[in-house]
Write an enzyme that holds these catalytic residues in place. Sequence first.
Site, PDB file in Angstrom:
ATOM      1  N   LYS A 192       0.789  -1.221   0.000  1.00  0.00           N
ATOM      2  CA  LYS A 192       0.000   0.000   0.000  1.00  0.00           C
ATOM      3  C   LYS A 192       0.827   1.279   0.000  1.00  0.00           C
ATOM      4  O   LYS A 192       0.430   2.281  -0.538  1.00  0.00           O
ATOM      5  CB  LYS A 192      -0.931  -0.004   1.217  1.00  0.00           C
ATOM      6  CG  LYS A 192      -2.083  -0.954   1.033  1.00  0.00           C
ATOM      7  CD  LYS A 192      -2.686  -1.335   2.362  1.00  0.00           C
ATOM      8  CE  LYS A 192      -1.719  -2.211   3.122  1.00  0.00           C
ATOM      9  NZ  LYS A 192      -2.285  -2.916   4.240  1.00  0.00           N
TER      10      LYS A 192
HETATM   11  N1  GLU Z   1      -4.868   0.300   8.099  1.00  0.00           N
HETATM   12  C1  GLU Z   1      -3.789  -0.626   8.034  1.00  0.00           C
HETATM   13  C2  GLU Z   1      -2.926  -0.324   6.829  1.00  0.00           C
HETATM   14  O1  GLU Z   1      -3.229   0.515   6.048  1.00  0.00           O
HETATM   15  C3  GLU Z   1      -4.263  -2.065   7.977  1.00  0.00           C
HETATM   16  C4  GLU Z   1      -4.533  -2.560   9.333  1.00  0.00           C
HETATM   17  C5  GLU Z   1      -4.897  -4.031   9.483  1.00  0.00           C
HETATM   18  O2  GLU Z   1      -5.339  -4.667   8.521  1.00  0.00           O
HETATM   19  O3  GLU Z   1      -4.765  -4.514  10.599  1.00  0.00           O
HETATM   20  O4  GLU Z   1      -1.909  -0.890   6.654  1.00  0.00           O
END
Ligand code: GLU
Length: 303
Positions: A241
């Site tokens: 990401k």
């Molecule tokens: N919000 C987190 C991220 O963007 C993912 C958190 C999770 O899946 O525990 O990496």
Amino acid sequence: MNLSVRTRFAPSPTGDLHLGGAWTALASWVVARRQGGLSLLRFEDLDAARCVPGSRERLEDDLSWLGLDWDGTPVVQSERGALYDEALARLAGLGLVYPCDCSRAEIARAASAPHEGEEAIYGGLCRDRDPTRPMKRPPALRVRVPDDVVSYDDEALGPFAHNLAREVGDFVVRRGDGVYAYQLAVVVDDAAMAISHVVRGADLVASTPRQIWLARILGAAPPRYTHVPLVVAPDGTRLEKRTPGVTIRALRAADLPATTVIGALAHGLGLRPTAAPSTAVEVAEATATGPIDRKSTRLNSSH
Ligand code: GLU
């Protein structure tokens, strides 16, 4: 139908959906849907400085273009402060919380999910200091971890065992500026949303012992964990990401059909024998029941 299977996709609205995000979104969606379970969506927007206005709507639009739909209303972390306050009060009531006025740079990282290689173990400098001393800066709050081992069996990566004191360290649950840390919020929300299977990228695996321990302390049964290997581009670059990579927007702009993207991702995840175009529903229907596991997930797939 097996409504006790509940997964979630939990993006931070910090930009457009990348192939890496679509990969974990599909994995968590399929794990729920192929067992007749529920797949939920949660926006992790606690670190306001990192959030991009409009990104939430764009993520929702890209996910729906991919054919991934979500049960119920999406959960938005910035609206759930009262739940995190309550959890913090419980931890404090157990004598597990202490203020820490160590360097800002170290503490700043705590509100977002620490991805692989981003974290150092806290040395415990403030652990035994007087919590009423004058602070160098508004203190972060840390939890005191015990010298215990947390072990679990990851459904994609296999068994893990970590000593909390030596391998994890006391971690931040609220930053000095009052923002709740990812580790606390994720545990509170996974419990409140009754998530049975956390399916997410393998770059978050290091957070798992903390989350299992916190869940137990807060009286919740920890979910099962499946950390899916990250999508890897043909040149070997990891498309996670936070690495600039191909966005779903760009693929849409290039008129690539959603079925082509889903087919390639599903094949990479070991859910389909070929990368032939497919809808997400077809992927869920064609796959055997049972979560994505270490037999079906293909490591270092290049799709
Ligand atoms: N919000 C987190 C991220 O963007 C993912 C958190 C999770 O899946 O525990 O990496």
